[in-house]
Design an enzyme around this catalytic site. Sequence first.
Site, short mmCIF file in Angstrom:
data_model
loop_
_atom_site.label_atom_id
_atom_site.label_comp_id
_atom_site.label_asym_id
_atom_site.label_seq_id
_atom_site.Cartn_x
_atom_site.Cartn_y
_atom_site.Cartn_z
N SER A 93 -20.89 39.32 -28.41
CA SER A 93 -21.16 37.95 -28.87
C SER A 93 -19.90 37.10 -28.72
CB SER A 93 -21.56 37.97 -30.35
OG SER A 93 -21.44 36.65 -30.88
N HIS B 31 -23.88 37.54 -25.25
CA HIS B 31 -24.71 37.06 -26.38
C HIS B 31 -24.13 35.75 -26.89
CE1 HIS B 31 -27.46 37.79 -29.80
NE2 HIS B 31 -26.52 37.33 -30.58
N ASP C 210 -24.44 32.97 -29.72
CA ASP C 210 -24.99 32.68 -31.06
C ASP C 210 -25.03 31.18 -31.30
OD1 ASP C 210 -23.39 35.62 -32.15
OD2 ASP C 210 -25.54 35.20 -32.28
N MET D 109 -25.88 28.10 -33.52
CA MET D 109 -26.05 27.83 -34.95
C MET D 109 -26.04 26.33 -35.21
SD MET D 109 -23.43 30.68 -36.43
CE MET D 109 -23.61 32.39 -35.96
N HIS E 78 -29.29 33.44 -28.65
CA HIS E 78 -29.87 33.74 -29.97
C HIS E 78 -29.91 32.43 -30.75
CE1 HIS E 78 -29.04 35.91 -34.09
NE2 HIS E 78 -30.21 35.28 -34.08
N MET F 21 -30.27 30.42 -33.76
CA MET F 21 -30.28 30.38 -35.22
C MET F 21 -30.32 28.91 -35.63
SD MET F 21 -27.48 33.35 -35.97
CE MET F 21 -26.77 33.22 -34.32
N MET G 63 -31.77 41.63 -37.01
CA MET G 63 -30.48 41.29 -37.63
C MET G 63 -30.07 42.38 -38.60
SD MET G 63 -29.52 38.56 -36.22
CE MET G 63 -28.04 38.37 -37.22
N PHE H 72 -22.43 34.48 -39.43
CA PHE H 72 -21.01 34.80 -39.26
C PHE H 72 -20.83 36.18 -38.63
CE2 PHE H 72 -19.58 31.20 -41.63
CZ PHE H 72 -20.62 30.96 -42.54
N ASP I 286 -28.14 43.37 -34.11
CA ASP I 286 -27.13 42.32 -34.09
C ASP I 286 -26.40 42.20 -35.44
OD1 ASP I 286 -27.41 38.75 -33.27
OD2 ASP I 286 -25.70 40.04 -33.71
C1 DX5 Z 1 -24.41 36.54 -36.67
C2 DX5 Z 1 -24.61 36.69 -35.18
C3 DX5 Z 1 -24.06 37.99 -34.64
C4 DX5 Z 1 -22.56 38.14 -34.90
C5 DX5 Z 1 -22.13 39.54 -34.55
O1 DX5 Z 1 -25.15 35.44 -37.12
O2 DX5 Z 1 -25.98 36.63 -34.84
O3 DX5 Z 1 -24.31 38.03 -33.24
O4 DX5 Z 1 -21.87 37.22 -34.11
O5 DX5 Z 1 -20.79 39.66 -34.89
P1 DX5 Z 1 -20.17 41.06 -35.37
O6 DX5 Z 1 -20.40 42.01 -34.22
O7 DX5 Z 1 -18.72 40.74 -35.59
O8 DX5 Z 1 -20.89 41.46 -36.60
ZN ZN Z 2 -26.50 36.94 -32.64
#
Ligand code: DX5
Ligand code: ZN
Length: 217
Positions: A10, A35, A37, A39, A68, A70, A139, A145, A177
Amino acid sequence: MTNRLKIAPSILAADFADMGACVKLLENAGADWVHLDIMDGHFVPNISFGPQMCAAVRERTQLPLDVHLMVQRPGDWIDPFLDAGADIITLHVEAEVHLQRQLARIRHAGRKAGLVINPGTPVYAVECMLEYCDVVLIMSVNPGFGGQEFLPHTLNKIEKLRALAIKRDLPLEIEVDGGINPKTARQCAKAGATVLVAGSSVFFADDPADMISTLRG
Ligand code: DX5
Ligand code: ZN
Protein backbone atom coordinates in the site's frame (compact mmCIF):
# COMPACT_ATOMS: atom_id res chain seq x y z
CA MET A 1 -6.76 -17.18 -10.19
CA THR A 2 -3.12 -18.38 -9.83
CA ASN A 3 -1.98 -20.22 -6.68
CA ARG A 4 1.00 -17.97 -6.00
CA LEU A 5 0.28 -15.62 -3.07
CA LYS A 6 0.25 -12.03 -4.36
CA ILE A 7 1.68 -9.11 -2.40
CA ALA A 8 0.08 -5.68 -2.90
CA PRO A 9 2.08 -3.02 -1.03
CA SER A 10 0.00 0.00 0.00
CA ILE A 11 1.45 3.36 -1.04
CA LEU A 12 -0.30 4.94 1.93
CA ALA A 13 2.92 4.02 3.76
CA ALA A 14 5.14 5.52 1.01
CA ASP A 15 6.98 8.85 1.12
CA PHE A 16 4.33 11.08 -0.53
CA ALA A 17 7.06 13.58 -1.41
CA ASP A 18 8.87 10.91 -3.43
CA MET A 19 6.07 8.71 -4.75
CA GLY A 20 7.57 8.00 -8.16
CA ALA A 21 10.70 6.53 -6.62
CA CYS A 22 8.62 4.54 -4.11
CA VAL A 23 6.57 2.97 -6.91
CA LYS A 24 9.74 2.05 -8.80
CA LEU A 25 11.12 0.56 -5.57
CA LEU A 26 8.02 -1.64 -5.27
CA GLU A 27 8.33 -2.79 -8.87
CA ASN A 28 12.02 -3.67 -8.37
CA ALA A 29 11.24 -5.35 -5.04
CA GLY A 30 8.89 -7.83 -6.75
CA ALA A 31 5.46 -6.49 -5.76
CA ASP A 32 2.55 -8.07 -7.63
CA TRP A 33 0.05 -5.19 -7.36
CA VAL A 34 0.22 -1.58 -6.14
CA HIS A 35 -2.51 -0.91 -3.52
CA LEU A 36 -3.90 2.64 -3.53
CA ASP A 37 -5.84 3.59 -0.40
CA ILE A 38 -8.35 6.27 -1.37
CA MET A 39 -9.74 8.10 1.66
CA ASP A 40 -12.28 10.98 1.65
CA GLY A 41 -12.20 12.04 5.31
CA HIS A 42 -15.88 11.00 5.70
CA PHE A 43 -16.09 7.21 5.33
CA VAL A 44 -12.81 7.08 7.26
CA PRO A 45 -11.22 9.72 9.55
CA ASN A 46 -8.36 10.43 7.18
CA ILE A 47 -7.72 11.92 3.72
CA SER A 48 -5.14 10.37 1.39
CA PHE A 49 -5.14 11.06 -2.39
CA GLY A 50 -7.39 10.85 -5.46
CA PRO A 51 -7.50 10.01 -9.18
CA GLN A 52 -4.59 12.30 -10.03
CA MET A 53 -2.27 10.23 -7.83
CA CYS A 54 -3.55 7.09 -9.53
CA ALA A 55 -2.87 8.61 -12.97
CA ALA A 56 0.63 9.66 -11.87
CA VAL A 57 1.41 6.17 -10.54
CA ARG A 58 0.00 4.68 -13.77
CA GLU A 59 2.70 6.55 -15.67
CA ARG A 60 5.42 4.98 -13.52
CA THR A 61 4.57 1.30 -13.49
CA GLN A 62 2.96 -1.52 -15.45
CA LEU A 63 1.98 -3.32 -12.24
CA PRO A 64 -1.79 -3.72 -11.71
CA LEU A 65 -3.18 -0.77 -9.74
CA ASP A 66 -5.47 -1.99 -6.97
CA VAL A 67 -7.73 0.91 -5.92
CA HIS A 68 -9.39 0.56 -2.50
CA LEU A 69 -12.21 3.14 -2.25
CA MET A 70 -12.71 4.16 1.38
CA VAL A 71 -15.18 6.87 0.40
CA GLN A 72 -18.79 7.72 1.25
CA ARG A 73 -20.06 7.76 -2.37
CA PRO A 74 -17.97 5.14 -4.22
CA GLY A 75 -20.27 5.27 -7.28
CA ASP A 76 -19.10 8.85 -7.89
CA TRP A 77 -15.47 7.71 -8.12
CA ILE A 78 -15.59 4.65 -10.38
CA ASP A 79 -15.31 6.56 -13.68
CA PRO A 80 -12.50 8.91 -12.48
CA PHE A 81 -10.42 5.93 -11.33
CA LEU A 82 -11.18 3.93 -14.46
CA ASP A 83 -9.95 6.94 -16.47
CA ALA A 84 -6.89 7.19 -14.19
CA GLY A 85 -5.86 3.64 -15.09
CA ALA A 86 -7.08 1.51 -12.17
CA ASP A 87 -7.01 -2.22 -12.94
CA ILE A 88 -8.90 -3.36 -9.86
CA ILE A 89 -11.47 -1.25 -7.99
CA THR A 90 -12.93 -2.35 -4.66
CA LEU A 91 -15.74 -0.57 -2.81
CA HIS A 92 -17.05 -0.96 0.73
CA VAL A 93 -20.40 -2.71 1.18
CA GLU A 94 -21.00 -0.31 4.09
CA ALA A 95 -20.85 2.71 1.74
CA GLU A 96 -23.07 1.72 -1.21
CA VAL A 97 -26.71 0.63 -1.66
CA HIS A 98 -26.44 -0.38 -5.35
CA LEU A 99 -23.59 -2.88 -5.10
CA GLN A 100 -24.37 -5.01 -8.16
CA ARG A 101 -24.76 -1.92 -10.36
CA GLN A 102 -21.36 -0.54 -9.32
CA LEU A 103 -19.59 -3.88 -9.69
CA ALA A 104 -21.11 -4.30 -13.17
CA ARG A 105 -19.86 -0.84 -14.17
CA ILE A 106 -16.29 -1.77 -13.28
CA ARG A 107 -16.44 -5.12 -15.08
CA HIS A 108 -18.13 -3.50 -18.09
CA ALA A 109 -15.01 -1.34 -18.41
CA GLY A 110 -12.93 -4.53 -18.61
CA ARG A 111 -11.38 -4.15 -15.15
CA LYS A 112 -11.60 -6.32 -12.03
CA ALA A 113 -14.32 -5.50 -9.49
CA GLY A 114 -14.51 -6.22 -5.80
CA LEU A 115 -16.19 -5.56 -2.48
CA VAL A 116 -14.62 -4.70 0.86
CA ILE A 117 -15.91 -5.60 4.34
CA ASN A 118 -14.86 -3.86 7.55
CA PRO A 119 -13.83 -5.80 10.65
CA GLY A 120 -17.38 -5.52 12.03
CA THR A 121 -19.12 -6.62 8.82
CA PRO A 122 -19.87 -10.36 8.48
CA VAL A 123 -18.95 -12.40 5.41
CA TYR A 124 -22.61 -13.02 4.55
CA ALA A 125 -22.88 -9.32 3.66
CA VAL A 126 -21.13 -10.18 0.36
CA GLU A 127 -22.51 -13.73 -0.08
CA CYS A 128 -25.12 -12.88 -2.73
CA MET A 129 -22.66 -10.68 -4.70
CA LEU A 130 -19.80 -13.18 -5.06
CA GLU A 131 -20.46 -14.04 -8.69
CA TYR A 132 -20.17 -10.34 -9.54
CA CYS A 133 -16.79 -10.07 -7.77
CA ASP A 134 -13.28 -10.87 -8.91
CA VAL A 135 -11.95 -9.91 -5.47
CA VAL A 136 -13.26 -9.62 -1.92
CA LEU A 137 -11.09 -7.49 0.34
CA ILE A 138 -11.35 -8.33 4.03
CA MET A 139 -10.20 -5.53 6.34
CA SER A 140 -8.06 -6.88 9.16
CA VAL A 141 -7.80 -3.42 10.73
CA ASN A 142 -10.24 -0.52 11.09
CA PRO A 143 -9.80 1.43 7.84
CA GLY A 144 -8.16 4.83 7.76
CA PHE A 145 -4.59 4.31 8.85
CA GLY A 146 -1.58 2.11 8.29
CA GLY A 147 0.55 0.64 11.06
CA GLN A 148 -2.30 -0.93 13.08
CA GLU A 149 -2.44 -4.35 14.76
CA PHE A 150 -3.97 -7.28 12.84
CA LEU A 151 -7.42 -8.27 14.23
CA PRO A 152 -7.29 -12.08 14.67
CA HIS A 153 -11.04 -12.71 14.19
CA THR A 154 -10.32 -11.92 10.53
CA LEU A 155 -8.92 -15.44 10.06
CA ASN A 156 -12.36 -17.00 10.59
CA LYS A 157 -13.82 -14.65 8.01
CA ILE A 158 -11.18 -15.65 5.46
CA GLU A 159 -11.93 -19.33 6.07
CA LYS A 160 -15.69 -18.77 5.78
CA LEU A 161 -15.31 -16.85 2.53
CA ARG A 162 -12.89 -19.38 1.04
CA ALA A 163 -15.31 -22.20 1.87
CA LEU A 164 -18.13 -20.29 0.15
CA ALA A 165 -16.00 -19.67 -2.96
CA ILE A 166 -14.98 -23.34 -3.15
CA LYS A 167 -18.59 -24.52 -2.67
CA ARG A 168 -19.68 -22.28 -5.56
CA ASP A 169 -16.60 -23.02 -7.63
CA LEU A 170 -15.71 -19.32 -7.90
CA PRO A 171 -12.11 -18.30 -8.73
CA LEU A 172 -12.34 -15.57 -6.08
CA GLU A 173 -9.28 -13.60 -5.02
CA ILE A 174 -9.44 -13.07 -1.25
CA GLU A 175 -7.40 -10.01 -0.34
CA VAL A 176 -6.55 -9.14 3.28
CA ASP A 177 -5.67 -5.62 4.28
CA GLY A 178 -4.03 -4.30 7.41
CA GLY A 179 -1.38 -5.40 9.91
CA ILE A 180 0.18 -7.90 7.50
CA ASN A 181 3.64 -9.10 8.64
CA PRO A 182 5.45 -12.43 8.19
CA LYS A 183 3.42 -14.06 11.00
CA THR A 184 -0.03 -12.82 9.99
CA ALA A 185 0.79 -13.41 6.31
CA ARG A 186 1.30 -17.11 7.01
CA GLN A 187 -1.94 -17.29 9.00
CA CYS A 188 -3.93 -15.53 6.26
CA ALA A 189 -2.50 -17.71 3.49
CA LYS A 190 -3.32 -20.84 5.50
CA ALA A 191 -6.90 -19.57 5.97
CA GLY A 192 -7.35 -19.12 2.21
CA ALA A 193 -6.19 -15.60 1.32
CA THR A 194 -4.57 -15.11 -2.12
CA VAL A 195 -3.59 -11.42 -2.00
CA LEU A 196 -2.04 -9.60 0.96
CA VAL A 197 -1.87 -5.83 1.33
CA ALA A 198 1.21 -4.65 3.20
CA GLY A 199 2.08 -1.02 3.86
CA SER A 200 4.34 -0.52 6.85
CA SER A 201 5.93 -3.98 6.79
CA VAL A 202 7.22 -3.36 3.25
CA PHE A 203 8.03 0.35 3.26
CA PHE A 204 9.66 0.32 6.69
CA ALA A 205 11.65 -2.85 6.04
CA ASP A 206 15.45 -2.62 5.73
CA ASP A 207 15.12 -4.71 2.58
CA PRO A 208 11.64 -4.40 0.95
CA ALA A 209 12.42 -7.08 -1.64
CA ASP A 210 13.36 -9.54 1.08
CA MET A 211 10.23 -8.63 3.05
CA ILE A 212 8.00 -9.17 0.01
CA SER A 213 9.44 -12.62 -0.61
CA THR A 214 9.14 -13.42 3.11
CA LEU A 215 5.48 -12.36 3.11
CA ARG A 216 4.91 -14.47 0.01
CA GLY A 217 6.34 -17.38 1.97
C1 DX5 B 1 -6.08 1.05 5.95
C2 DX5 B 1 -5.67 0.63 4.54
C3 DX5 B 1 -4.58 -0.40 4.54
C4 DX5 B 1 -3.31 0.08 5.23
C5 DX5 B 1 -2.35 -1.08 5.39
O1 DX5 B 1 -7.24 1.82 5.87
O2 DX5 B 1 -6.77 0.11 3.83
O3 DX5 B 1 -4.28 -0.73 3.18
O4 DX5 B 1 -2.72 1.08 4.46
O5 DX5 B 1 -1.26 -0.61 6.11
P1 DX5 B 1 -0.43 -1.57 7.08
O6 DX5 B 1 0.09 -2.68 6.20
O7 DX5 B 1 0.65 -0.69 7.61
O8 DX5 B 1 -1.37 -2.06 8.13
ZN1 ZN C 1 -6.34 -0.67 1.73
